[in-house]
Design a protein around this motif. Structure first.
Motif, PDB file in Angstrom:
ATOM      1  N   ALA A 249      48.709  37.393  46.658  1.00 21.98           N
ATOM      2  CA  ALA A 249      47.319  36.963  46.813  1.00 21.98           C
ATOM      3  C   ALA A 249      46.361  37.999  46.222  1.00 21.98           C
ATOM      4  CB  ALA A 249      47.001  36.725  48.282  1.00 21.98           C
ATOM      5  N   LEU A 250      46.687  39.284  46.380  1.00 20.67           N
ATOM      6  CA  LEU A 250      45.847  40.326  45.797  1.00 20.67           C
ATOM      7  C   LEU A 250      45.854  40.249  44.276  1.00 20.67           C
ATOM      8  CD1 LEU A 250      46.712  43.419  48.050  1.00 20.67           C
ATOM      9  CD2 LEU A 250      44.522  42.232  47.919  1.00 20.67           C
ATOM     10  N   LYS A 251      47.016  39.998  43.695  1.00 21.78           N
ATOM     11  CA  LYS A 251      47.111  39.861  42.245  1.00 21.78           C
ATOM     12  C   LYS A 251      46.326  38.654  41.759  1.00 21.78           C
ATOM     13  CE  LYS A 251      50.478  39.502  38.484  1.00 21.78           C
ATOM     14  NZ  LYS A 251      51.920  39.386  38.135  1.00 21.78           N
ATOM     15  N   GLN A 252      46.381  37.575  42.542  1.00 24.66           N
ATOM     16  CA  GLN A 252      45.626  36.374  42.195  1.00 24.66           C
ATOM     17  C   GLN A 252      44.119  36.646  42.219  1.00 24.66           C
ATOM     18  OE1 GLN A 252      46.503  33.029  44.724  1.00 24.66           O
ATOM     19  NE2 GLN A 252      44.786  31.808  43.963  1.00 24.66           N
ATOM     20  N   ALA A 253      43.674  37.433  43.219  1.00 19.66           N
ATOM     21  CA  ALA A 253      42.253  37.773  43.302  1.00 19.66           C
ATOM     22  C   ALA A 253      41.823  38.588  42.086  1.00 19.66           C
ATOM     23  CB  ALA A 253      41.979  38.547  44.584  1.00 19.66           C
ATOM     24  N   ALA A 254      42.665  39.527  41.667  1.00 21.40           N
ATOM     25  CA  ALA A 254      42.342  40.349  40.501  1.00 21.40           C
ATOM     26  C   ALA A 254      42.224  39.492  39.249  1.00 21.40           C
ATOM     27  CB  ALA A 254      43.405  41.428  40.318  1.00 21.40           C
ATOM     28  N   GLU A 255      43.128  38.546  39.070  1.00 19.85           N
ATOM     29  CA  GLU A 255      43.079  37.670  37.897  1.00 19.85           C
ATOM     30  C   GLU A 255      41.860  36.761  37.919  1.00 19.85           C
ATOM     31  OE1 GLU A 255      46.799  35.701  38.223  1.00 19.85           O
ATOM     32  OE2 GLU A 255      47.969  37.342  37.331  1.00 19.85           O
ATOM     33  N   THR A 256      41.384  36.425  39.147  1.00 20.13           N
ATOM     34  CA  THR A 256      40.222  35.539  39.262  1.00 20.13           C
ATOM     35  C   THR A 256      38.924  36.250  38.909  1.00 20.13           C
ATOM     36  OG1 THR A 256      41.318  34.241  40.989  1.00 20.13           O
ATOM     37  CG2 THR A 256      38.910  34.057  40.835  1.00 20.13           C
ATOM     38  N   PHE A 257      38.763  37.479  39.377  1.00 18.84           N
ATOM     39  CA  PHE A 257      37.472  38.161  39.245  1.00 18.84           C
ATOM     40  C   PHE A 257      37.387  39.115  38.054  1.00 18.84           C
ATOM     41  CE2 PHE A 257      37.817  37.325  43.886  1.00 18.84           C
ATOM     42  CZ  PHE A 257      36.798  36.397  43.966  1.00 18.84           C
ATOM     43  N   GLY A 258      38.509  39.639  37.608  1.00 18.25           N
ATOM     44  CA  GLY A 258      38.434  40.597  36.515  1.00 18.25           C
ATOM     45  C   GLY A 258      39.763  41.236  36.243  1.00 18.25           C
ATOM     46  N   VAL A 259      39.810  42.557  36.314  1.00 14.48           N
ATOM     47  CA  VAL A 259      41.047  43.277  36.035  1.00 14.48           C
ATOM     48  C   VAL A 259      41.260  44.356  37.096  1.00 14.48           C
ATOM     49  CG1 VAL A 259      40.951  42.888  33.548  1.00 14.48           C
ATOM     50  CG2 VAL A 259      39.834  44.902  34.537  1.00 14.48           C
ATOM     51  N   LEU A 260      42.529  44.742  37.274  1.00 17.83           N
ATOM     52  CA  LEU A 260      42.862  45.780  38.237  1.00 17.83           C
ATOM     53  C   LEU A 260      42.453  47.156  37.723  1.00 17.83           C
ATOM     54  CD1 LEU A 260      46.412  44.647  39.422  1.00 17.83           C
ATOM     55  CD2 LEU A 260      44.347  44.763  40.824  1.00 17.83           C
ATOM     56  N   GLN A 261      41.941  47.980  38.644  1.00 21.44           N
ATOM     57  CA  GLN A 261      41.607  49.374  38.354  1.00 21.44           C
ATOM     58  C   GLN A 261      42.376  50.254  39.345  1.00 21.44           C
ATOM     59  OE1 GLN A 261      39.025  50.495  35.860  1.00 21.44           O
ATOM     60  NE2 GLN A 261      39.821  48.518  35.194  1.00 21.44           N
ATOM     61  N   THR A 262      42.374  51.513  39.141  1.00 21.89           N
ATOM     62  CA  THR A 262      43.034  52.420  40.087  1.00 21.89           C
ATOM     63  C   THR A 262      42.156  53.628  40.362  1.00 21.89           C
ATOM     64  OG1 THR A 262      44.182  53.528  38.267  1.00 21.89           O
ATOM     65  CG2 THR A 262      45.366  51.740  39.372  1.00 21.89           C
ATOM     66  N   GLY A 263      42.025  53.932  41.662  1.00 18.47           N
ATOM     67  CA  GLY A 263      41.473  55.214  42.073  1.00 18.47           C
ATOM     68  C   GLY A 263      39.982  55.386  42.071  1.00 18.47           C
ATOM     69  N   ARG A 264      39.198  54.425  41.607  1.00 15.74           N
ATOM     70  CA  ARG A 264      37.761  54.654  41.542  1.00 15.74           C
ATOM     71  C   ARG A 264      37.142  54.740  42.943  1.00 15.74           C
ATOM     72  NH1 ARG A 264      34.776  51.506  36.559  1.00 15.74           N
ATOM     73  NH2 ARG A 264      36.262  52.025  34.908  1.00 15.74           N
ATOM     74  N   ILE A 265      37.552  53.850  43.826  1.00 13.94           N
ATOM     75  CA  ILE A 265      36.966  53.838  45.169  1.00 13.94           C
ATOM     76  C   ILE A 265      37.699  54.794  46.093  1.00 13.94           C
ATOM     77  CG2 ILE A 265      36.544  52.405  47.219  1.00 13.94           C
ATOM     78  CD1 ILE A 265      36.003  50.054  45.410  1.00 13.94           C
TER      79      ILE A 265
END
Length: 530
Positions: A249-265
Motif C-alpha cells: 500500500a505504501l508503494k502504491q501511494a508513492a506511485e500515485t502521488f510522485g516518487v519515493l525519497q529517502t531521509g529528507r524528513i
C-alpha cells in the motif's frame, strides 16, 4: 502415607498450590503432540481430593478464581463480542453452539426412559458434561433433590477431558493449516509530490485518495518539517511522510502521488522529533485519539499506536488502552508537556484500577442475583454468566467518566490465568471424594453416559461450525470451547489454534450458552414432572 494425608488436610493452601504445581508439570507432558496444559490441574486435584478428602480449600476461593477469569475475558473481548452478535459469523457460531447444547440435552433426557436413571441424575450429567455450575444450581432449585449433584460430580471431569480429547482428534484428523497472523509493524515512506493532479489540492482532499491503511504523518516544505492541517494546500516538491503496515500500500501511494525519497524528513529533527511514550495517564486512557486534546501551543501529532505486538494506524476512533505505546511527532520544546499528558510510566501500565475492578465485579454479581421470570418455566438467575455479560459490555465501552474499565493486556492475562488455575485446583480437590465414591457405587455406566453427552455436544457443534456454516477452524475451536464451557478446554484450544479467534469465539458463545443450558433444564424439569 497417613502423614502426607494429614499434612494435606491440615494445610489447605499448601494442598492448593501443590496441586497447581503438579498440575502444570503433568500438563506439560507431551504424548505424540497431545498435552493437557492447564486442564491437568483439574485431574491432579481429583487425585489429591480422592487421597485426602478434607484437603479442599473453601468453595469461595474457586468461585473467586472463576470470577477473575470471566471478568478478564469479558473486559478484553467486549468489543468483538458485540460486533459478533451482529455479524454473519457471530450468528452462525451461536446457532452452532445452540444446536450442540440442545442435542446434548435431549440425549441426557433420553437416558431416563432408555436406561431407567432418574431425571435429576440425567440432568446432573448434562450439567456436568457441560461444566455449568449455574445449570446444576437451576436443577436443584427446580427438582429439590440431591441426585443432580451425584450426576454432576461424575460428569464434570468428563466434561473437561472429553471435549479436550475431541478437539485433539478433530485437529489430528483435519490437520488444519492455522497461520499465526504476523505482527503488524509500522513502516514509513517519504514521497516527493510530482503528480500535477494533487498540486494545489487541500490536504483533506489528498488524504481521501490514500490507499487503505496508509496515513500521512508529516509534510516537509522549504527544508522544514511540519504537521499538516486539513486546509494545508499541497505544493509541488512537498515531501509527504507516509506510514502504514502494508508495504504494498505504501508503494502504491508513492506511485500515485510522485516518487519515493529517502531521509529528507527522518534525518532532520530540528522542527519535529520522534517520541514514543507509554499511555498510562487517565487524561488519555479510554479516549479515542480524535478526542485527545494537547496543551495549548503544543505542536504534536500521533504517528502510530503499538498494542501488544502489533502497530496500529492512528485512526481518530481508535481508543487508547493502558500500556499502549504511542509514537508521536513533536517539537522538542514540547516533549516534556507531551510526556506529562500521556503519563509515560511503564510502572503505571502494570497497575490496575481496583476501584473499577471492584465496582465492575460487584455490579456483575448483583445482576446475577436478579431472578428472571420465564413463562411456563419459572424464575431463574444467571449467576456468573451475568458478570461475564456485564464485563463484555464494560470492555466494549472501555470508559465511563473517571472509571477506566480496561486493564493492561499483560495484567489481564496474568489475572485471568491465575484465576483459571485456582478455580480448577479448588474444584478438582473438592470433587475428588464424591467422584471416586460415585464411580465406585454406580460403576462405569455414569462415566459412559457422561462421555456420550460430552461427545454429542462437541460433535454436533463441530459439524455445524465446520461443515454446515464453514467457519474457520480456529473460530470453531472457540465456539466448541464456549459451548462446552470450561476454561481449561479453551486453554487447550489456544494451544492447537494459536490465534485470537478461540478467545473471541469463546466470549461470543459462553454467556448465551450458559443461559441456554439453564433454560433447557428448567423446561425439562417442568415438562417431565419436576
Amino acid at each position: 502415607m497417613d502423614a502426607i494425608r494429614t499434612l494435606l488436610e491440615s494445610q489447605l493452601l499448601f494442598s492448593l498450590f501443590l496441586t497447581v504445581a503438579l498440575g502444570y508439570v503433568v500438563g506439560e507432558v507431551n504424548i505424540k503432540g497431545f498435552s493437557l496444559g492447564s486442564g491437568a490441574v483439574l485431574f491432579v486435584g481429583l487425585a489429591v481430593g480422592g487421597f485426602a478428602p478434607k484437603s479442599a480449600p473453601p468453595g469461595l476461593l474457586g468461585t473467586l478464581g472463576l470470577l477473575l477469569f470471566l471478568y478478564g475475558v469479558g473486559i478484553q473481548y467486549g468489543a468483538q463480542f458485540f460486533k459478533g452478535l451482529t455479524s454473519a459469523n457471530g450468528l452462525k457460531a451461536n446457532a452452532s453452539a445452540l444446536f450442540g447444547v440442545v442435542g446434548a440435552g435431549v440425549l441426557a433426557v433420553a437416558l431416563v426412559p432408555m436406561f431407567g436413571i432418574k431425571l435429576d441424575e440425567s440432568l446432573g450429567l448434562f450439567a456436568g458434561s457441560g461444566t455449568s455450575t449455574a445449570t446444576l444450581q437451576a436443577i436443584i432449585a427446580a427438582l429439590h433433590s440431591d441426585g443432580a449433584s451425584v450426576g454432576y460430580s461424575v460428569a464434570y471431569p468428563i466434561g473437561v477431558a472429553g471435549p479436550i480429547l475431541g478437539l485433539y482428534v478433530l485437529h489430528a484428523v483435519l490437520k488444519p493449516k492455522i497461520v499465526q497472523p504476523a505482527a503488524k509493524v509500522i513502516e514509513t515512506a517519504e514521497i516527493l509530490v510530482k503528480n500535477a493532479e494533487f498540486i494545489g489540492m487541500k490536504f483533506s482532499a489528498l488524504t481521501s485518495r490514500l490507499p487503505p491503511g496508509v496515513a500521512i504523518a508529516a509534510v516537509r516544505r522549504d527544508k522544514h518539517n511540519q504537521i499538516p492541517t486539513e486546509d494545508l494546500v499541497i505544493r509541488a516538491d512537498d515531501v509527504l511522510l507516509a506510514t502504514g503496515t502494508d508495504p504494498v500500500a505504501l508503494k502504491q501511494a508513492a506511485e500515485t502521488f510522485g516518487v519515493l525519497q529517502t531521509g529528507r524528513i527522518t534525518s532532520d529533527r530540528e522542527d519535529l522529533d520522534y517520541l514514543r511514550v507509554f499511555a498510562s495517564s487517565k487524561a488519555v486512557v479510554g479516549l479515542a485519539l480524535g478526542d485527545i486534546r494537547f496543551p495549548e501551543g503544543v505542536i504534536c501529532s500521533i504517528a502510530h499506536v503499538r498494542r501488544a505486538d502489533a502497530d496500529m494506524l492512528p485512526n481518530p476512533d481508535l481508543i487508547l488502552e493502558v500500556g499502549d505505546r504511542v509514537g508521536l511527532l513533536v517539537n522538542r520544546a514540547h516533549i516534556k508537556a507531551v510526556r506529562k499528558l500521556f503519563g509515560d510510566s511503564i510502572k503505571g501500565t502494570a497497575e490496575l484500577s481496583f476501584i473499577s475492578i471492584g465496582m465492575g465485579a460487584a455490579l456483575g454479581l448483583l445482576l446475577g442475583l436478579i431472578p428472571i421470570t420465564v413463562p411456563g418455566v419459572g424464575k431463574l438467575t444467571l449467576g456468573l454468566a451475568a458478570l461475564l455479560l456485564l464485563a463484555l459490555y464494560l470492555g466494549k465501552i472501555r470508559r465511563s467518566g473517571p472509571f477506566i474499565w480496561t486493564m493492561p493486556l499483560s495484567a489481564n492475562l496474568v489475572l485471568r490465568n491465575f484465576g483459571l488455575t485456582i478455580f480448577l485446583a479448588q474444584v478438582g480437590i473438592a470433587s475428588g471424594p464424591k467422584f471416586f465414591a460415585t464411580v465406585g457405587t454406580a460403576g462405569v455406566s455414569f462415566l459412559l453416559y457422561s462421555l456420550a453427552i460430552a461427545f454429542a455436544l462437541v460433535l454436533i457443534t463441530a459439524v455445524f461450525c465446520l461443515w454446515v456454516f464453514k467457519l474457520p477452524f480456529d473460530m470453531a475451536v472457540g465456539v466448541i470451547s464456549g459451548a462446552t464451557g470450561n476454561p481449561a478446554i479453551l486453554g487447550f484450544g489456544n494451544r492447537i489454534a494459536p490465534t485470537d479467534q478461540p478467545d473471541i469465539g469463546y466470549a461470543m458463545i459462553f454467556p448465551s450458552m450458559t443461559i441456554a443450558k439453564i433454560l433447557f433444564v428448567q423446561i425439562a424439569a417442568a415438562l417431565m414432572g419436576g
